[in-house]
Design a protein around this motif. Sequence first.
Motif, PDB file in Angstrom:
ATOM      1  N   LEU A 207       4.745   3.502   3.161  1.00 46.85           N
ATOM      2  CA  LEU A 207       4.583   2.225   2.483  1.00 46.85           C
ATOM      3  C   LEU A 207       4.174   1.199   3.527  1.00 46.85           C
ATOM      4  CD1 LEU A 207       7.752   2.167   0.204  1.00 46.85           C
ATOM      5  CD2 LEU A 207       5.388   2.403  -0.563  1.00 46.85           C
ATOM      6  N   ASP A 208       3.120   0.460   3.219  1.00 46.58           N
ATOM      7  CA  ASP A 208       2.591  -0.563   4.117  1.00 46.58           C
ATOM      8  C   ASP A 208       2.692  -1.884   3.368  1.00 46.58           C
ATOM      9  OD1 ASP A 208       1.077  -2.276   5.700  1.00 46.58           O
ATOM     10  OD2 ASP A 208      -0.416  -0.752   6.197  1.00 46.58           O
ATOM     11  N   ILE A 209       3.626  -2.742   3.782  1.00 44.51           N
ATOM     12  CA  ILE A 209       3.985  -3.938   3.022  1.00 44.51           C
ATOM     13  C   ILE A 209       3.608  -5.188   3.800  1.00 44.51           C
ATOM     14  CG2 ILE A 209       5.889  -5.147   1.863  1.00 44.51           C
ATOM     15  CD1 ILE A 209       7.395  -2.345   2.197  1.00 44.51           C
ATOM     16  N   LEU A 210       2.891  -6.071   3.137  1.00 45.71           N
ATOM     17  CA  LEU A 210       2.523  -7.367   3.728  1.00 45.71           C
ATOM     18  C   LEU A 210       3.244  -8.455   2.955  1.00 45.71           C
ATOM     19  CD1 LEU A 210       0.670  -8.876   5.789  1.00 45.71           C
ATOM     20  CD2 LEU A 210      -0.998  -9.075   3.922  1.00 45.71           C
ATOM     21  N   ASP A 211       3.984  -9.315   3.670  1.00 43.25           N
ATOM     22  CA  ASP A 211       4.691 -10.368   2.955  1.00 43.25           C
ATOM     23  C   ASP A 211       3.921 -11.675   3.023  1.00 43.25           C
ATOM     24  OD1 ASP A 211       5.303 -11.738   5.344  1.00 43.25           O
ATOM     25  OD2 ASP A 211       7.370 -11.049   5.393  1.00 43.25           O
TER      26      ASP A 211
ATOM     27  N   GLN B  68       3.783 -11.194   7.704  1.00 41.72           N
ATOM     28  CA  GLN B  68       4.522 -10.157   8.405  1.00 41.72           C
ATOM     29  C   GLN B  68       4.262  -8.809   7.733  1.00 41.72           C
ATOM     30  OE1 GLN B  68       8.591 -10.580  10.552  1.00 41.72           O
ATOM     31  NE2 GLN B  68       9.024 -10.262   8.398  1.00 41.72           N
ATOM     32  N   ARG B  69       4.039  -7.792   8.538  1.00 40.87           N
ATOM     33  CA  ARG B  69       3.695  -6.467   8.033  1.00 40.87           C
ATOM     34  C   ARG B  69       4.804  -5.485   8.362  1.00 40.87           C
ATOM     35  NH1 ARG B  69      -1.187  -2.609  10.269  1.00 40.87           N
ATOM     36  NH2 ARG B  69      -1.135  -1.048   8.599  1.00 40.87           N
TER      37      ARG B  69
ATOM     38  N   LYS C 175       0.852  -1.179   0.000  1.00 38.86           N
ATOM     39  CA  LYS C 175       0.000   0.000   0.000  1.00 38.86           C
ATOM     40  C   LYS C 175       0.892   1.234   0.000  1.00 38.86           C
ATOM     41  CE  LYS C 175      -3.870  -2.156   2.451  1.00 38.86           C
ATOM     42  NZ  LYS C 175      -4.717  -2.123   3.678  1.00 38.86           N
ATOM     43  N   VAL C 176       0.653   2.103  -0.975  1.00 41.15           N
ATOM     44  CA  VAL C 176       1.441   3.322  -1.133  1.00 41.15           C
ATOM     45  C   VAL C 176       0.631   4.492  -0.613  1.00 41.15           C
ATOM     46  CG1 VAL C 176       2.696   4.772  -2.768  1.00 41.15           C
ATOM     47  CG2 VAL C 176       2.468   2.305  -3.206  1.00 41.15           C
ATOM     48  N   GLY C 177       1.163   5.221   0.357  1.00 45.09           N
ATOM     49  CA  GLY C 177       0.473   6.367   0.935  1.00 45.09           C
ATOM     50  C   GLY C 177       1.100   7.670   0.483  1.00 45.09           C
TER      51      GLY C 177
END
Length: 217
Positions: free
Chosen positions: A175-179, A183-184, A164-166
């Motif tokens: 940047l909100d990254i989920l792998d 893991q976030r 997710k790009v803010g």
Amino acid sequence: MRSLLPCTRRLALVLLAGTAVTAHAGPLESLEEFVRSARSGRAEFTQVVTAPGRDGQAPRTRRSSGTFEFQRPDRFRFVYREPFAQTLVADGQTLWLHDVDLNQVTARKQAGVLASTPAALIAAAPDLQAIRRDFELLALPDQGGLQWVQATPRNREGQVASIKVGLRGDALAALDILDSFGQRSVLTFTGFQLNPALAADTFRFTPPKGADVIRQP
């Protein structure tokens, strides 16, 4: 190697830039202008990583901070100051990771590790059409004073599940990254400088004398 290191490899491949956008641009238009205009950048960052709890335990949270610089195409440097000193450098050919405390360096071919990552989304793609070749893009509702775009890699076999790009006004703010392990990683950026002149050796890396160098495919 301490448990923070694999997380850093997966989630620290993140680039920042800022750009002017029109006052009423939607999230996708703001992202497109950001990608088009940002050639280089410099900022402070804070990264909070939350890992799912195991066997009924509460989620585990780790916080780190440092500085970031990038220059298109495909060059960036993260310097982690806290909680452990680490440096991550992409020089266009090789991705270098230096654990200062252990004096250990890991080197990998850059092309093999950046596809479908935040680095490919933000730093390498020249326009929105190029991004769409690697990501499915979805405009999300505004939240927390930011415009948001969700980018889902078309290659579902990678380690990144979604990004997710803010955007806030004329800057990329988060940047909100989920792998793929659940893991976030949430990165926030402050003090951003757009298109600064960066020294030629900013993205060069030479392993320190005596360092244990591990080369991976």
